[in-house]
Design a protein around this motif. Sequence first.
Motif, PDB file in Angstrom:
ATOM      1  N   PHE A  23      -3.730  -0.260  -6.045  1.00  0.00           N
ATOM      2  CA  PHE A  23      -3.783  -0.046  -4.622  1.00  0.00           C
ATOM      3  C   PHE A  23      -2.304   0.784  -3.992  1.00  0.00           C
ATOM      4  O   PHE A  23      -1.580   0.403  -4.644  1.00  0.00           O
ATOM      5  CB  PHE A  23      -4.137  -1.246  -3.711  1.00  0.00           C
ATOM      6  N   SER A  24      -2.557   1.556  -3.430  1.00  0.00           N
ATOM      7  CA  SER A  24      -1.377   2.149  -2.399  1.00  0.00           C
ATOM      8  C   SER A  24      -1.926   2.541  -1.238  1.00  0.00           C
ATOM      9  O   SER A  24      -2.801   3.637  -1.059  1.00  0.00           O
ATOM     10  CB  SER A  24      -0.863   3.289  -3.072  1.00  0.00           C
ATOM     11  N   GLN A  25      -1.777   1.761  -0.184  1.00  0.00           N
ATOM     12  CA  GLN A  25      -2.471   1.857   0.980  1.00  0.00           C
ATOM     13  C   GLN A  25      -1.631   1.550   2.131  1.00  0.00           C
ATOM     14  O   GLN A  25      -0.701   0.911   2.333  1.00  0.00           O
ATOM     15  CB  GLN A  25      -3.692   0.926   1.269  1.00  0.00           C
ATOM     16  N   VAL A  26      -1.978   2.460   3.521  1.00  0.00           N
ATOM     17  CA  VAL A  26      -1.356   1.944   4.719  1.00  0.00           C
ATOM     18  C   VAL A  26      -2.186   1.159   5.495  1.00  0.00           C
ATOM     19  O   VAL A  26      -3.205   1.447   5.632  1.00  0.00           O
ATOM     20  CB  VAL A  26      -1.276   3.482   5.423  1.00  0.00           C
ATOM     21  N   LYS A  27      -1.594   0.086   5.555  1.00  0.00           N
ATOM     22  CA  LYS A  27      -2.416  -1.055   5.964  1.00  0.00           C
ATOM     23  C   LYS A  27      -2.227  -0.859   7.806  1.00  0.00           C
ATOM     24  O   LYS A  27      -3.157  -1.533   8.365  1.00  0.00           O
ATOM     25  CB  LYS A  27      -1.749  -2.469   5.691  1.00  0.00           C
ATOM     26  N   ASN A  28      -1.360  -0.313   8.063  1.00  0.00           N
ATOM     27  CA  ASN A  28      -1.056  -0.030   9.638  1.00  0.00           C
ATOM     28  C   ASN A  28      -0.287   1.403   9.785  1.00  0.00           C
ATOM     29  O   ASN A  28       0.760   1.463   9.087  1.00  0.00           O
ATOM     30  CB  ASN A  28      -0.261  -1.105  10.267  1.00  0.00           C
ATOM     31  N   ASP A  29      -1.147   2.059  10.377  1.00  0.00           N
ATOM     32  CA  ASP A  29      -0.526   3.668  10.513  1.00  0.00           C
ATOM     33  C   ASP A  29       0.974   3.506  11.195  1.00  0.00           C
ATOM     34  O   ASP A  29       1.174   2.732  12.123  1.00  0.00           O
ATOM     35  CB  ASP A  29      -1.200   4.310  11.535  1.00  0.00           C
ATOM     36  N   PHE A  30       1.610   4.502  10.750  1.00  0.00           N
ATOM     37  CA  PHE A  30       3.163   4.678  11.147  1.00  0.00           C
ATOM     38  C   PHE A  30       3.139   5.450  12.448  1.00  0.00           C
ATOM     39  O   PHE A  30       2.987   6.764  12.432  1.00  0.00           O
ATOM     40  CB  PHE A  30       4.120   5.215  10.028  1.00  0.00           C
ATOM     41  N   ASP A  31       3.566   4.849  13.481  1.00  0.00           N
ATOM     42  CA  ASP A  31       3.011   5.380  14.824  1.00  0.00           C
ATOM     43  C   ASP A  31       4.765   5.482  15.239  1.00  0.00           C
ATOM     44  O   ASP A  31       5.704   4.552  15.026  1.00  0.00           O
ATOM     45  CB  ASP A  31       2.345   4.728  15.880  1.00  0.00           C
ATOM     46  N   VAL A  32       4.908   6.391  16.278  1.00  0.00           N
ATOM     47  CA  VAL A  32       6.170   6.512  16.847  1.00  0.00           C
ATOM     48  C   VAL A  32       6.298   5.333  17.610  1.00  0.00           C
ATOM     49  O   VAL A  32       5.731   4.873  18.808  1.00  0.00           O
ATOM     50  CB  VAL A  32       6.284   7.739  17.676  1.00  0.00           C
ATOM     51  N   ALA A 254       2.064   0.231  -4.976  1.00  0.00           N
ATOM     52  CA  ALA A 254       2.126  -0.404  -6.378  1.00  0.00           C
ATOM     53  C   ALA A 254       2.386   0.555  -7.341  1.00  0.00           C
ATOM     54  O   ALA A 254       2.319   1.734  -7.225  1.00  0.00           O
ATOM     55  CB  ALA A 254       0.806  -1.278  -6.658  1.00  0.00           C
ATOM     56  N   SER A 255       2.772   0.042  -8.518  1.00  0.00           N
ATOM     57  CA  SER A 255       2.983   0.875  -9.712  1.00  0.00           C
ATOM     58  C   SER A 255       1.748   1.782 -10.000  1.00  0.00           C
ATOM     59  O   SER A 255       0.667   1.223 -10.148  1.00  0.00           O
ATOM     60  CB  SER A 255       3.272  -0.033 -10.888  1.00  0.00           C
ATOM     61  N   SER A 370       6.465   6.591  -3.404  1.00  0.00           N
ATOM     62  CA  SER A 370       5.909   6.547  -4.701  1.00  0.00           C
ATOM     63  C   SER A 370       6.525   5.529  -5.456  1.00  0.00           C
ATOM     64  O   SER A 370       7.629   5.145  -5.038  1.00  0.00           O
ATOM     65  CB  SER A 370       6.151   8.186  -5.362  1.00  0.00           C
ATOM     66  N   SER A 371       5.765   5.233  -6.699  1.00  0.00           N
ATOM     67  CA  SER A 371       6.380   4.124  -7.208  1.00  0.00           C
ATOM     68  C   SER A 371       5.540   4.336  -8.780  1.00  0.00           C
ATOM     69  O   SER A 371       4.353   4.582  -8.844  1.00  0.00           O
ATOM     70  CB  SER A 371       5.871   2.990  -7.092  1.00  0.00           C
ATOM     71  N   THR A 372       6.249   4.212 -10.016  1.00  0.00           N
ATOM     72  CA  THR A 372       5.664   4.268 -11.503  1.00  0.00           C
ATOM     73  C   THR A 372       5.826   2.550 -11.829  1.00  0.00           C
ATOM     74  O   THR A 372       5.016   2.353 -13.043  1.00  0.00           O
ATOM     75  CB  THR A 372       6.463   5.055 -12.270  1.00  0.00           C
ATOM     76  N   GLN A 373       6.898   1.831 -11.281  1.00  0.00           N
ATOM     77  CA  GLN A 373       6.803   0.463 -11.902  1.00  0.00           C
ATOM     78  C   GLN A 373       6.882  -0.508 -10.637  1.00  0.00           C
ATOM     79  O   GLN A 373       6.252  -1.451 -10.941  1.00  0.00           O
ATOM     80  CB  GLN A 373       8.240   0.462 -12.701  1.00  0.00           C
ATOM     81  N   ASP A 374       7.799  -0.280 -10.006  1.00  0.00           N
ATOM     82  CA  ASP A 374       8.011  -1.337  -8.902  1.00  0.00           C
ATOM     83  C   ASP A 374       7.047  -1.369  -7.692  1.00  0.00           C
ATOM     84  O   ASP A 374       6.423  -0.346  -7.507  1.00  0.00           O
ATOM     85  CB  ASP A 374       9.430  -1.173  -8.263  1.00  0.00           C
ATOM     86  N   LYS A 375       6.852  -2.564  -7.307  1.00  0.00           N
ATOM     87  CA  LYS A 375       6.032  -2.799  -5.998  1.00  0.00           C
ATOM     88  C   LYS A 375       6.701  -2.773  -4.754  1.00  0.00           C
ATOM     89  O   LYS A 375       7.672  -3.850  -5.042  1.00  0.00           O
ATOM     90  CB  LYS A 375       4.843  -3.685  -6.193  1.00  0.00           C
TER      91      LYS A 375
END
Length: 587
Positions: A23-32, A254-255, A370-375
């Motif tokens: 998974f790679s998700q925005v759980k809460n939108d980044f608002d101003v 996530a990776s 982005s990530s290829t290994q670390d979470k």
Amino acid sequence: MKIKSPKIPLLAFFLFLGIYTSFSQVKNDFDVRYEADIRGEITFIANNIVNRQVDAHWEGAWEGRGRRRRWNPQAVWVPAESPNTAYDLTGNSSDYNDNLNMQYIDVDSDPSTFSSSSATLDVPDEDCSLVRYAGLYWSAVYVNSDRSNIDNIKFQVPGGTYQDITADEILFDGSGDTDFGYYSPYACYKDVTSIVSGLANPDGEYFVANVLASSGSSISGGVSGGWNLVIVYENPNLPGSKFITTFDGYAGIASAAPDVDIPISGFTTLPAPFNVNANIGIGALEGDNRIDGDGLEINANGTYNTLNSTQNPANNFFNSNITIDPNIVTTRNPNSVNTLGWDVDLFPVTNVPNNNVIPNDATSAILRLSSTQDKYDVYFTSFDVEIIEPNIVLEKKVNTPGGVDITGQGVHLGQTLDYVLSFQNIGNDDVDGYVIRDVLPVNVSPPNGVDFVDSDFVLPPGVTYTYDTITHTVEFFIPNNLVEQGLTPYSIRMRVQVAENCFDFVDACSDLIQNLAYSTYHGVENTAQITDDPSVTDFDACGFVVPGATNFLLDDLSDCNFSRTVELCGTEAILDAGDNFDDYVWV
């Protein structure tokens, strides 16, 4: 986050890894959260709230097995280390928060707190820097079914005592979330502007206490947590304005999972040929020092460009440190180099040569995680960019005809005054179409009582005016060559007269003569219209403005007899009292 188990086969390890990297998700939108066009800067202080603990022990004490087991004379005694002791190891295989016994930091010697850490704020030119915004964030891994107090902490300002703080918003609570359930992170936010800006001097040591976090070393993904206090301050002595924006939300990366994009907008960068200078701030949970492959990119010109800083390399940007580029911030207790999964950074965008990352005239951008290994999880980001705009300061004072400043002092019935309007462009863009509008109070008029004549004005070269006798509005039209950037102030002098008749002051509060002038203009490069920007009466020692232009009538009204005779011709007559009184009594 590091996921590792040497006791399972390699293939099984990758299958296990896949469970938590899908998974790679925005759980809460980044608002101003905050934005301002301000002659100021953004900064922060921060610290982690959990750190490794080491019990005293012998390392390598025994050799062999069974009957051949014997004491190793080369054994090394490892003394105990408290979580309050800074942790500075980096780049080693053991430097993962899930390999260490993570326990609460508690440095405040206050028995009422179970966790606490501190950091020291040092705003440049503090005597002339005013805090305009202060936002407090805290976040942690917290594997506990009782989440009732994750939004409650303690906050202590320099020289003060702890205040109980309840979050304005829980940005994310990972309890029960299928993507985060194995380590249940959370993040909270509180606006503390009124607390910090109310200090006579905001500089000094701040404490944050009772931030809930997990402990130990058996939690998959590790234990981490901390806090950061974001500060925006204004200082009129800074060379130019910035557009500063902060955003918050929550995104888990996530990776090898899809990238996460955070849009930022609302600014305008400098036009060609100026260099575009911008800074980015970011706060993250669970980025490990030892695991690379995590990155931050920006797209402001149609192409994604990789970001890095002195302490945050491009292939391991989220690497467990607290930095204001180019330095790791050490004014903290404890002042760990490796904050074990807590990462807060503020750094400049490398934009040379030729503004190849953020172009001229840009109005928006996208930050990509982005990530290829670390979470890791991101809960905060900020963007500030130097902007081009004109900035006219219009000062209005009241003088006697002899040039004595009597702004705010008493005047008399029938007295002649000079309104003095001084204007200067202190911005970094030339001005076009500058008009000053001044609506005279009802008890102030041209010296002859009807209309102005040219001799009632002293005008800079090229300035013209109009006067509307019905609305009592004077408008001055200023040529562009008087409001270019970098020029000294010009002044307009306008002669007026206070009303001579007591009945011109019969209304409630009419003994207060209050008069503002207003500026309307736009820039040559930045054409956004600025309308009815009010005048000021003075500047303090730092250059901050004092609004308003007021004169009081003092002794004259006490000598006024407000009685009048009304003739009754017929059966009725109209009795007219002054306006705006709370009560009227007729006798």
